[in-house]
Motif scaffolding. Structure first.
Motif, PDB file in Angstrom:
ATOM      1  N   THR A 149       0.820  -1.214   0.000  1.00  0.00           N
ATOM      2  CA  THR A 149       0.000   0.000   0.000  1.00  0.00           C
ATOM      3  C   THR A 149       0.851   1.261   0.000  1.00  0.00           C
ATOM      4  O   THR A 149       0.339   2.350  -0.257  1.00  0.00           O
ATOM      5  N   GLU A 150       2.162   1.123   0.262  1.00  0.00           N
ATOM      6  CA  GLU A 150       3.042   2.281   0.316  1.00  0.00           C
ATOM      7  C   GLU A 150       3.985   2.343  -0.880  1.00  0.00           C
ATOM      8  O   GLU A 150       4.955   3.099  -0.881  1.00  0.00           O
ATOM      9  N   GLY A 219       4.800  12.611 -10.993  1.00  0.00           N
ATOM     10  CA  GLY A 219       4.493  13.102  -9.651  1.00  0.00           C
ATOM     11  C   GLY A 219       5.497  12.604  -8.636  1.00  0.00           C
ATOM     12  O   GLY A 219       6.532  12.046  -8.972  1.00  0.00           O
ATOM     13  N   ARG A 220       5.179  12.802  -7.362  1.00  0.00           N
ATOM     14  CA  ARG A 220       6.081  12.371  -6.306  1.00  0.00           C
ATOM     15  C   ARG A 220       6.009  10.849  -6.158  1.00  0.00           C
ATOM     16  O   ARG A 220       4.927  10.259  -6.102  1.00  0.00           O
ATOM     17  N   TYR A 221       7.155  10.223  -6.060  1.00  0.00           N
ATOM     18  CA  TYR A 221       7.223   8.767  -6.002  1.00  0.00           C
ATOM     19  C   TYR A 221       7.081   8.239  -4.577  1.00  0.00           C
ATOM     20  O   TYR A 221       7.565   8.846  -3.615  1.00  0.00           O
ATOM     21  N   GLY A 247       7.569  10.516   3.509  1.00  0.00           N
ATOM     22  CA  GLY A 247       7.162   9.174   3.896  1.00  0.00           C
ATOM     23  C   GLY A 247       7.504   8.118   2.870  1.00  0.00           C
ATOM     24  O   GLY A 247       7.396   6.922   3.154  1.00  0.00           O
ATOM     25  N   GLY A 248       7.912   8.546   1.670  1.00  0.00           N
ATOM     26  CA  GLY A 248       8.320   7.604   0.640  1.00  0.00           C
ATOM     27  C   GLY A 248       9.734   7.100   0.891  1.00  0.00           C
ATOM     28  O   GLY A 248      10.413   7.534   1.831  1.00  0.00           O
ATOM     29  N   ARG A 249      10.193   6.216   0.034  1.00  0.00           N
ATOM     30  CA  ARG A 249      11.484   5.556   0.274  1.00  0.00           C
ATOM     31  C   ARG A 249      12.330   5.493  -0.983  1.00  0.00           C
ATOM     32  O   ARG A 249      11.811   5.562  -2.105  1.00  0.00           O
ATOM     33  N   ILE A 291      17.556   0.750   2.524  1.00  0.00           N
ATOM     34  CA  ILE A 291      16.273   1.420   2.401  1.00  0.00           C
ATOM     35  C   ILE A 291      16.322   2.672   3.280  1.00  0.00           C
ATOM     36  O   ILE A 291      16.609   2.586   4.473  1.00  0.00           O
ATOM     37  N   LEU A 292      16.073   3.818   2.655  1.00  0.00           N
ATOM     38  CA  LEU A 292      16.025   5.101   3.363  1.00  0.00           C
ATOM     39  C   LEU A 292      14.631   5.685   3.207  1.00  0.00           C
ATOM     40  O   LEU A 292      13.991   5.535   2.164  1.00  0.00           O
ATOM     41  N   ARG A 293      14.173   6.366   4.244  1.00  0.00           N
ATOM     42  CA  ARG A 293      12.829   6.960   4.226  1.00  0.00           C
ATOM     43  C   ARG A 293      12.923   8.473   4.172  1.00  0.00           C
ATOM     44  O   ARG A 293      13.745   9.079   4.875  1.00  0.00           O
ATOM     45  N   ARG A 294      12.072   9.084   3.368  1.00  0.00           N
ATOM     46  CA  ARG A 294      12.044  10.551   3.208  1.00  0.00           C
ATOM     47  C   ARG A 294      11.209  11.149   4.323  1.00  0.00           C
ATOM     48  O   ARG A 294      10.079  10.768   4.557  1.00  0.00           O
TER      49      ARG A 294
END
Length: 295
Positions: A149-150, A219-221, A247-249, A291-294
């Motif tokens: 879902t993300e 758009g924003r990924y 919240g994206g990665r 994996i990094l989170r924004r």
């Protein structure tokens, strides 16, 4: 059949991974393959460069890499290899294997897939990414840990064979975009998507980073995947920071364990924080997927 030549030299063990990384950065897009093998246990390594390209490019790459490492230029010479279809030989040596929720196999092996795994049909060819390297295996394992879902809007930057985009399409059953600055790799990725039964889910474009209109206009990924090299990853940090939603990665790979701290520092400047990692080995070197989170 093609006339393939090999240039080789011996490097001290502590510098082997640095030699490989620097030579791949300089020669990978010119069609050369860089490989290494241990000469003796805990001893030096032999670095080999295979290809059909201009000898002057190899000479310049070796000299520039030696300067970057603060080392003397090693002695090396060309060796002409027998008239063998090396691509076919490589394809025949590629055997199926399981990684995460996937069963990666070449087209000439179709039996033996565990019923619980998703098949990824990828042949060894002209584009990077059969899944055998630690960087690709790390990405495949990490993708399975993400919440579907993300990851609705996902892109594979530097897609090579398309294996990671195809894996995402199969795993989440939704469209995925990919890009590569090599037009031939893009064609290979499109062919692989069709062979894997997901051409309607995978769209590949020629693009440097996210610059192509087809990638920049999405758009924003939620997720940007990039399995390339440490240098290009650092160059793309600002671009990825602007392209990923809060919240994206990003899933980053193609870096040696000792390069990871520099990558993390570079991405922290653009709002990313560490979430998790996986370290895997190929050819005696340890490679990290992050994996990094924004924020």
């Amino acid at each position: 059949m093609s006339k393939v030549r090999k240039a080789g030299f011996v490097a001290p063990a502590p510098h082997r991974a640095d030699w490989e990384t620097l030579l791949e950065e300089r020669l990978g897009e010119e069609g050369f393959i860089v490989a290494s093998c241990e000469v003796s246990r805990d001893g030096p390594w032999r670095i080999d460069i295979f290809g059909e390209g201009d000898e002057a490019l190899v000479e310049a790459a070796i000299e520039a890499s030696a300067r970057a490492l603060g080392l003397d230029v090693p002695r090396w010479a060309w060796e002409e290899l027998p008239d063998i279809d090396w691509l076919a030989e490589n394809q025949r040596s590629f055997r199926p294997f399981a990684v995460g929720p996937f069963w990666v196999h070449p087209s000439h092996v179709t039996e033996g897939r565990p019923a619980s795994l998703l098949a990824l049909r990828i042949d060894a060819g002209l584009a990077f990414g059969t899944g055998t390297h630690a960087t690709t295996r790390g990405c495949l394992e990490m993708l399975a840990t993400l919440d579907p879902t993300e990851t609705v809007n996902a892109v594979d930057v530097g897609c090579g064979s398309g294996i990671l985009a195809i894996a995402m399409a199969k795993l989440w059953k939704r469209p995925v975009t990919g890009g590569d600055n090599d037009a031939e790799a893009v064609e290979v990725a499109r062919e692989n998507a069709a062979l894997n039964g997901v051409p309607e889910f995978c769209s590949f474009f020629v693009s440097s980073g996210l610059q192509a209109a087809e990638l920049a206009g999405r758009g924003r990924y939620d997720l940007v995947v990039a399995n390339i090299l440490a240098g290009p990853l650092l160059d793309l940090a600002e671009e990825f920071g602007a392209a990923v939603r809060p919240g994206g990665r990003v899933l980053l790979s193609g870096l040696l364990v000792e390069q990871a701290a520099g990558i993390l520092t570079g991405y922290e400047r653009y709002g990313f924080t560490f979430e998790r990692r996986i370290d895997l080995e190929t050819g005696g070197a340890w490679w990290r997927s992050l994996i990094l989170r924004r924020s």
